[in-house]
Design a protein around this motif. Structure first.
Motif, short mmCIF file in Angstrom:
data_model
loop_
_atom_site.label_atom_id
_atom_site.label_comp_id
_atom_site.label_asym_id
_atom_site.label_seq_id
_atom_site.Cartn_x
_atom_site.Cartn_y
_atom_site.Cartn_z
N ARG A 36 0.83 -1.21 0.00
CA ARG A 36 0.00 0.00 0.00
C ARG A 36 0.86 1.25 0.00
O ARG A 36 2.05 1.21 0.27
N PHE A 51 -4.32 11.83 1.25
CA PHE A 51 -4.28 12.57 0.02
C PHE A 51 -5.70 12.78 -0.48
O PHE A 51 -6.64 12.17 -0.04
N ALA A 52 -5.79 13.67 -1.48
CA ALA A 52 -7.02 13.71 -2.26
C ALA A 52 -7.21 12.30 -2.84
O ALA A 52 -6.25 11.65 -3.21
N PRO A 53 -8.47 11.82 -2.87
CA PRO A 53 -8.70 10.45 -3.31
C PRO A 53 -8.21 10.20 -4.74
O PRO A 53 -8.46 11.00 -5.63
N ALA A 54 -7.48 9.13 -4.92
CA ALA A 54 -7.00 8.77 -6.25
C ALA A 54 -8.15 8.13 -7.03
O ALA A 54 -9.09 7.59 -6.45
N SER A 55 -8.07 8.20 -8.33
CA SER A 55 -9.09 7.55 -9.15
C SER A 55 -8.93 6.04 -9.01
O SER A 55 -7.86 5.55 -8.67
N ALA A 73 -6.10 4.80 -11.24
CA ALA A 73 -4.76 5.08 -10.72
C ALA A 73 -4.44 4.13 -9.58
O ALA A 73 -3.33 3.61 -9.48
N TRP A 90 -1.39 1.39 -9.49
CA TRP A 90 -0.48 1.45 -8.34
C TRP A 90 -0.25 0.06 -7.75
O TRP A 90 0.87 -0.39 -7.59
N GLN A 103 1.55 -2.46 -10.04
CA GLN A 103 2.97 -2.18 -10.18
C GLN A 103 3.73 -2.54 -8.91
O GLN A 103 4.85 -3.00 -8.97
N ALA A 116 -3.31 17.98 1.47
CA ALA A 116 -4.70 17.94 1.00
C ALA A 116 -4.79 17.74 -0.51
O ALA A 116 -5.64 17.01 -1.00
N THR A 117 -3.89 18.38 -1.24
CA THR A 117 -4.01 18.35 -2.71
C THR A 117 -2.90 17.55 -3.38
O THR A 117 -3.00 17.24 -4.57
N GLY A 118 -1.84 17.23 -2.64
CA GLY A 118 -0.71 16.52 -3.23
C GLY A 118 0.30 17.44 -3.90
O GLY A 118 1.37 16.99 -4.30
#
Lengths: 156, 156
Positions: free
Chosen positions: B6, B14-18, B21, B25, B28, B60-62
């Motif tokens: 993870r 973080f802002a939630p990833a799609s 993505a 992740w 990989q 918050a935004t990365g």
């Protein structure tokens, strides 16, 4: 909303921010801007060894993957080849990231900072990750009193 | 999914990833890990000037906000006070980020990298932004042939 109040890269380039984070962002960006003081052009400032630090960030997830160094040739090749090429200080040679591991970083966007002494590279990280340990990111030691330690979740 | 597969910080930070993505992740991360080679502890490696580069990232935004330098005292104070304290190379003094501008960076998480020579600080950025120009991030010059230029969207 002015263009200048928006994120410097399209939000679509990152994982979508939450509505709350986005709202906070815009409110904060509207205060006390001094945009007009900013030079129109900037040149990289090389340190005494002719190097500049380069931060690689995963453009899909926002994760900071690694920081390495570039000389003028490495930066030029990175922009020309659209993949990261660093300068290995230990080997004193160019280091095409992923040349042996396959973990290439395809360049999506590059930015130089306000005083020209750091580069940010937003990349698509190919393969297992950026780190030589096999991890996605090189940043995994957590502060713990006197030491920095490998978190429980990072141990096999 | 093992913990070690993870993200090193909870995705919730973080802002939630799609979904796409996130799936990429995890796929990989399952290849060729060499986690067991990794030392359990790491110490910061200070350069010849007694400094280490520190990257500040908006949790918050990365977004990567800035890169600055820390000496041993600055890093210790940052961890103790839970706000960023840098070393100003131009003024040769400690620099409590936001002390005059109010643009304090509250520390949420700190990580040292795999070879101990760079620190990543995940922060809540207070006020207008991290940059002295009033921008949210210091990284706003775009490559353009010979120069790095202020993008159209960054001009007043």
């Amino acid at each position: 909303m002015r263009q200048s109040e928006r994120c410097w890269l399209s939000q679509a380039s990152f994982a979508p921010a939450s509505d709350q984070a986005t709202a906070t962002w815009h409110n904060q960006s509207m205060s006390t801007l001094r945009y007009s003081d900013t030079p129109i052009t900037m040149q990289p400032k090389w340190n005494a060894d002719g190097l500049i630090p380069a931060i690689a960030q995963d453009i899909a997830t926002g994760e900071v993957l690694m920081m390495a160094w570039m000389n003028e040739e490495a930066l030029r090749l990175t922009l020309a080849e659209k993949r990261t090429v660093y300068w290995s200080r230990s080997r004193q040679s160019l280091w095409r990231k992923g040349e042996t591991s396959g973990n290439v970083q395809h360049l999506v966007a590059a930015r130089l900072d306000c005083d020209g002494d750091t580069v940010l590279l937003q990349v698509n990280q190919i393969g297992g990750g950026a780190c030589h340990t096999g991890r996605r990111s090189c940043f995994f030691y957590e502060p713990d009193r006197q030491d920095w330690v490998l978190g429980e979740s990072e141990r096999e």
